[in-house]
Design a protein around this motif. Sequence first.
Motif: not given
Lengths: 244, 227
Positions: A49-76
Amino acid sequence: MPMIELRKVSKWYGSFRVLTECSTSVAKGEVVVVCGPSGSGKSTLIKAVNGLEPFQEGEIIVNGVSVGDPKTNLPKLRAHIGMVFQNFELFPHMSITDNLTLGQVKVLGRSREQAVEKGLALLDRVGLASQRDKYPGQLSGGQQQRVAIARALSMDPIAMLFDEPTSALDPEMINEVLDVMVELAREGMTMMVVTHEMGFARKVAHRVVFMDQGQIVEDCTKDEFFGSPRSDRAQAFLSKILQH
Amino acid sequence: MGEFDWGVIWRYRAALWDGMLTSLQLFAIALAGGVFFGTLLAMARLARWKAVSVPAAGFVNLIRAIPFIMAIFWFYFLTPMIVSKFTGQQGEAVGPFTSAVVAFIMVESAYYSEIIRAGIQSIPRGQPGAAYALGLNYWQSMGYVVLPQAFRNMLPVMLTQAVILFQDTSLVYVVALKDFLGAASKAGQLTGRIVELYLFVAVVFFILCFAASRAVKGLQARLAVAR
């Protein structure tokens, strides 16, 4: 829009599939308990859910932000999702105060004074104000876990993730941690909690998600779950852990 | 043979002191450079991306597989050639000290990277996990959480390696750099009192290294209590 939404999340370790098309969601202010036998993928799921474990398929959206998207600023993103771990994971080389302020100062950019004030207020809230200058190793497990909760709260999280927060604790310390969590839940914090503490689930959970072998087998309201779990696996699990 | 003449040490005290300063200088630069680049190398070796970890591993394994003295020779002869290649001018000798410094930093960074890698791996994975969960990035997680603990765990081994490094500085003798041993040899050749001077060198090295080893032992005991 839910605060946390998982859509058909799958994960493999090599060829071994640890998560199979897991879908669920946590609404704002909702408390969702995730339970299931060990090795069922609960911890992996919550860490995804907070990207500590990567996943290969599907989607996780937290507060409108996609966790699995490589463009997502995970630390933020992570800065605003609190996480509490089974083994506390306080930083042993730092005092309790420094543990509480590190993220606030380095990530949120608060001044040291602001961070200390906030941290100590939260430390007081979990009943440990007198321990501010000690080191994690000098505290009991239950105290360390309460500090860890205060540390996560110091970042003003929009949701809290708990990964078996009481599993590493001696029995007499479990309640002091659960009390803090119950209080948080009653204040309306959005929480996703992996735990075997069914008493906690009964008390504050809105929904219960039951996992087995990497799959979400049940996802229903608390009353439905404890009343009449639909799957045999959930029934077997409940009968095992509710025996004593 | 005759009697020992210990007065030779006093007569050449200035040269010997200069040699010791050269040794200490080389030691300090090699130690700082070795730990700094060793840390970067260790992080590179543990990186998830193969494009980073494979070359780092290759470098470390290559350096560790060749005798130290050979690396010193190589850089003594190679550095001027490389310099001339880049500047297009006739390679000027960079001097034994600079080439020795380059060789020492390269070799020590490879040695230290292995120690630091073990140190980083000794930290439970939940620690960087907790740092990331707070929103720290990779460098912050390393700098504030992982490396301080890793260095603490590895301090005794790193200091032991520093003692070995100090002894190894005497290898620069082969490129005619006047370190402590070089100065003593020179004095010995000039006066024919090589036995006295080599004994003196041995005693000085023994005192310094033995004292350092004892200090490491004491430190180890203190760290063990603190944990």
